[in-house]
Motif scaffolding. Structure first.
Motif, PDB file in Angstrom:
ATOM      1  N   UNK A 138       0.802  -1.215   0.000  1.00 32.65           N
ATOM      2  CA  UNK A 138       0.000   0.000   0.000  1.00 32.65           C
ATOM      3  C   UNK A 138       0.843   1.276   0.000  1.00 32.65           C
ATOM      4  N   UNK A 139       2.039   1.231   0.556  1.00 35.96           N
ATOM      5  CA  UNK A 139       2.908   2.397   0.665  1.00 35.96           C
ATOM      6  C   UNK A 139       3.722   2.554  -0.619  1.00 35.96           C
ATOM      7  N   UNK A 140       3.619   3.699  -1.281  1.00 33.08           N
ATOM      8  CA  UNK A 140       4.255   3.874  -2.590  1.00 33.08           C
ATOM      9  C   UNK A 140       5.781   3.771  -2.532  1.00 33.08           C
ATOM     10  N   UNK A 141       6.401   4.312  -1.510  1.00 34.29           N
ATOM     11  CA  UNK A 141       7.850   4.208  -1.396  1.00 34.29           C
ATOM     12  C   UNK A 141       8.306   2.770  -1.234  1.00 34.29           C
ATOM     13  N   UNK A 142       7.592   2.038  -0.391  1.00 33.92           N
ATOM     14  CA  UNK A 142       7.923   0.624  -0.199  1.00 33.92           C
ATOM     15  C   UNK A 142       7.567  -0.198  -1.439  1.00 33.92           C
ATOM     16  N   UNK A 143       6.515   0.201  -2.146  1.00 33.84           N
ATOM     17  CA  UNK A 143       6.154  -0.499  -3.392  1.00 33.84           C
ATOM     18  C   UNK A 143       7.263  -0.331  -4.428  1.00 33.84           C
ATOM     19  N   UNK A 144       7.876   0.846  -4.486  1.00 27.10           N
ATOM     20  CA  UNK A 144       9.000   1.049  -5.412  1.00 27.10           C
ATOM     21  C   UNK A 144      10.170   0.138  -5.062  1.00 27.10           C
ATOM     22  N   UNK A 145      10.450  -0.018  -3.764  1.00 31.82           N
ATOM     23  CA  UNK A 145      11.500  -0.929  -3.325  1.00 31.82           C
ATOM     24  C   UNK A 145      11.155  -2.366  -3.709  1.00 31.82           C
ATOM     25  N   UNK A 146       9.904  -2.743  -3.540  1.00 34.24           N
ATOM     26  CA  UNK A 146       9.446  -4.076  -3.918  1.00 34.24           C
ATOM     27  C   UNK A 146       9.666  -4.325  -5.405  1.00 34.24           C
ATOM     28  N   UNK A 147       9.250  -3.376  -6.237  1.00 28.16           N
ATOM     29  CA  UNK A 147       9.416  -3.523  -7.693  1.00 28.16           C
ATOM     30  C   UNK A 147      10.899  -3.635  -8.044  1.00 28.16           C
TER      31      UNK A 147
END
Length: 175
Positions: A138-147
């Motif tokens: 849900x968190x965009x910054x963490x989603x970028x890290x995930x990607x």
């Protein structure tokens, strides 16, 4: 702060003695063509396999505490292996939940809090090419890290979404 107040300049030494560091642990990415080469490099560094790990790759414990590799050259090589997706640095305790899932190769998995992605990549490796993972963050910054971590590892059986996990949309199964 209390430790510093009570122990002054000795606080770092006191914390190192009171709270020993866990060993450095990692997983070998079984999806890589240079798997055997990477395995040989890890063995050269003095690693040992983690006996309880049953994934398609191998999990290793390194002969130094986490983030305390004494050799700059080896540390750089470990970082390079991680950065190129050959290994995933991950706590052994974080490998256990995926082990406990007892996944089948055609499973479909929803990982609702997927970042930074070490368990997600572990699931993807266990599923191989038959199953898939919906990795939600849900968190965009963490989603970028995930990607970024998924891209680094090269897994093609993962799709990333960004939803509040409490209100994740239902998707009808095909057929």
């Amino acid at each position: 702060h209390l430790v510093r107040a009570l122990r002054g300049d000795e606080s770092g030494d006191w914390l190192d003695a009171a709270v020993p560091r866990l060993p450095e642990t990692l997983r070998l990415n079984p999806c890589r063509e240079d798997l055997q080469w990477t395995r040989e490099k890890l063995v050269d560094f003095g690693c040992e396999t983690i006996g309880w790990y049953t994934g398609p790759g191998t999990a290793y414990v390194m002969p130094w505490p986490k983030s305390r590799n004494p050799d700059d050259k080896v540390r750089g090589r470990i970082q390079s292996l991680h950065g190129t997706g050959r290994i995933t640095q991950q706590e052994a305790a974080s490998m256990m939940p995926v082990q406990a899932l007892n996944l089948k190769s055609d499973s479909r998995v929803l990982d609702l809090c997927a970042a930074p992605g070490s368990k997600t990549t572990q699931i993807a490796e266990m599923l191989g090419s038959e199953g898939f993972v919906v990795a939600n963050e849900n968190n965009s910054g963490r989603a970028n890290l995930l990607v970024s971590n998924l891209h680094r590892s090269g897994h093609l059986n993962v799709v990333v979404t960004m939803h509040d996990g409490r209100q994740f949309p239902r998707v009808a199964l095909p057929g």
